[in-house]
Design a protein around this motif. Sequence first.
Motif, PDB file in Angstrom:
ATOM      1  N   UNK A  68     -18.431  51.460  30.134  1.00 13.10           N
ATOM      2  CA  UNK A  68     -18.700  51.179  28.730  1.00 13.10           C
ATOM      3  C   UNK A  68     -17.412  50.925  27.955  1.00 13.10           C
ATOM      4  N   UNK A  69     -16.417  51.746  28.250  1.00 13.07           N
ATOM      5  CA  UNK A  69     -15.150  51.671  27.514  1.00 13.07           C
ATOM      6  C   UNK A  69     -14.083  51.318  28.535  1.00 13.07           C
TER       7      UNK A  69
ATOM      8  N   UNK B  68     -26.365  66.618  23.699  1.00 12.43           N
ATOM      9  CA  UNK B  68     -25.911  67.001  22.347  1.00 12.43           C
ATOM     10  C   UNK B  68     -26.648  66.181  21.296  1.00 12.43           C
ATOM     11  N   UNK B  69     -26.966  66.828  20.189  1.00 15.22           N
ATOM     12  CA  UNK B  69     -27.827  66.207  19.189  1.00 15.22           C
ATOM     13  C   UNK B  69     -27.189  66.332  17.807  1.00 15.22           C
ATOM     14  N   UNK B 174     -19.230  63.142  10.121  1.00 17.75           N
ATOM     15  CA  UNK B 174     -20.681  62.924  10.077  1.00 17.75           C
ATOM     16  C   UNK B 174     -21.221  62.218  11.315  1.00 17.75           C
ATOM     17  N   UNK B 175     -20.584  62.469  12.447  1.00 19.87           N
ATOM     18  CA  UNK B 175     -21.083  61.911  13.702  1.00 19.87           C
ATOM     19  C   UNK B 175     -20.581  62.788  14.844  1.00 19.87           C
ATOM     20  N   UNK B 176     -21.032  62.460  16.031  1.00 15.04           N
ATOM     21  CA  UNK B 176     -20.607  63.200  17.215  1.00 15.04           C
ATOM     22  C   UNK B 176     -19.630  62.333  18.012  1.00 15.04           C
ATOM     23  N   UNK B 177     -18.782  62.950  18.827  1.00 15.80           N
ATOM     24  CA  UNK B 177     -17.876  62.125  19.652  1.00 15.80           C
ATOM     25  C   UNK B 177     -18.655  61.322  20.683  1.00 15.80           C
ATOM     26  N   UNK B 178     -17.999  60.312  21.248  1.00 18.02           N
ATOM     27  CA  UNK B 178     -18.648  59.481  22.266  1.00 18.02           C
ATOM     28  C   UNK B 178     -18.788  60.237  23.586  1.00 18.02           C
ATOM     29  N   UNK B 179     -17.825  61.122  23.817  1.00 22.04           N
ATOM     30  CA  UNK B 179     -17.873  61.901  25.051  1.00 22.04           C
ATOM     31  C   UNK B 179     -17.101  63.191  24.841  1.00 22.04           C
ATOM     32  N   UNK B 202     -21.014  62.193  28.521  1.00 25.50           N
ATOM     33  CA  UNK B 202     -21.165  61.123  27.546  1.00 25.50           C
ATOM     34  C   UNK B 202     -22.219  61.569  26.553  1.00 25.50           C
ATOM     35  N   UNK B 203     -21.886  61.507  25.270  1.00 26.78           N
ATOM     36  CA  UNK B 203     -22.863  61.862  24.238  1.00 26.78           C
ATOM     37  C   UNK B 203     -23.474  60.565  23.723  1.00 26.78           C
ATOM     38  N   UNK B 204     -24.726  60.321  24.048  1.00 23.78           N
ATOM     39  CA  UNK B 204     -25.344  59.046  23.650  1.00 23.78           C
ATOM     40  C   UNK B 204     -25.894  59.126  22.230  1.00 23.78           C
ATOM     41  N   UNK B 205     -26.310  60.324  21.878  1.00 26.25           N
ATOM     42  CA  UNK B 205     -26.977  60.518  20.601  1.00 26.25           C
ATOM     43  C   UNK B 205     -25.943  60.851  19.542  1.00 26.25           C
TER      44      UNK B 205
END
Lengths: 129, 221
Positions: A68-69, B68-69, B174-179, B202-205
């Motif tokens: 992806x990256x 993770x949510x 106001x968001x989560x990391x990508x991973x 990997x955090x998709x959400x």
Amino acid sequence: MNRKMLRQRQKGFTLLEVIVALAITGFVLGSLFSLVGGSKQLTWRSQDSLIRATELRAATNFALLQDEFRNIDPILEIDRYSIISGEELEAPERKTQPTVYALQSYEIFNQETEQSVEGTRWIRLDLPR
Amino acid sequence: MNSPATRQAAFTLIEVILALALTAMLLGLLSTGVFIVAEDWNRNTDVLDETLDEALAILQIDRALHGAFPHSFINRENLSREIYFAGEDDSLRWVSTVSPQRNAGLTAWELFAINGEGVYLNLVPAFSDNPEVRLEQAEPQLIFPGYDIEFAYLFEETEENQEWTDEWDAVESLSLPLAVYVRLEPFDAQDSNTQTREILARVRNNTHRSIRPNLNVVGGL
């Protein structure tokens, strides 16, 4: 007659008997110690494969992040596993429109044991195809 | 009168003592053998049990981080909506769709290390308020004895460039990391039963369905 028989019966162990008895004791002790060795080896082997499973999990997750990256910095400290990109899979015969995504095969190779795990991942191409 | 009974009357004291000594020696040898085997067996089982526990815990945390949510709640003080994900370089609190008991609903997780003891895990159900309060009341459990913990979080600097940072404050971003990357480092590098362990997820959400992420603050920009 009776006396003679008795005397003979109580003479003592013969050499053969002693040897047999010693051999049996030796066998018992030997098998006990081989059990120790066996259980130890089994523990090491299963411990090793448990640890490898968790390490491979991290390596696979990194391989999937990499698709992806593309320019992601490597972060895993355990460098036993190298991720080798394979060929892109053939596009399906009926493709309705060009896309930038393609499936690519990859391989996670363990340099120490020379074992590898294979899989496929999505990659983003530079140009739509 | 010279019957066999008199000649075979009894063993002499020396004979008896010798026989007893020999028997005792043999028994002693055998029982130490058995004892060593049993002891070793026990130790091996313990080591294997610990490794198994460790591997299971690692895979659980891996799953929980994948799940993770972006849990949001209303901060009573300033009435703003906040997303809960507090990442430091040595501790992490997050909300996940995954719980070890497969409970329905969200679960708040906390991982932190106490120096000299190991890594603790805290688990509470997450409701619509700030999970922090309940996490503080919960009883943490030691899950990785003898380990120190370190975290890194992946953020997107530009679309072509992603960087790892050692801090993530969801109140600002106001968001989560990508991973998320987790490294478990043993205190005692000589101990062969504890080695570096790594978790990567990997955090998709990573964005809330209605709260817009504020990506400028991430990574000290």
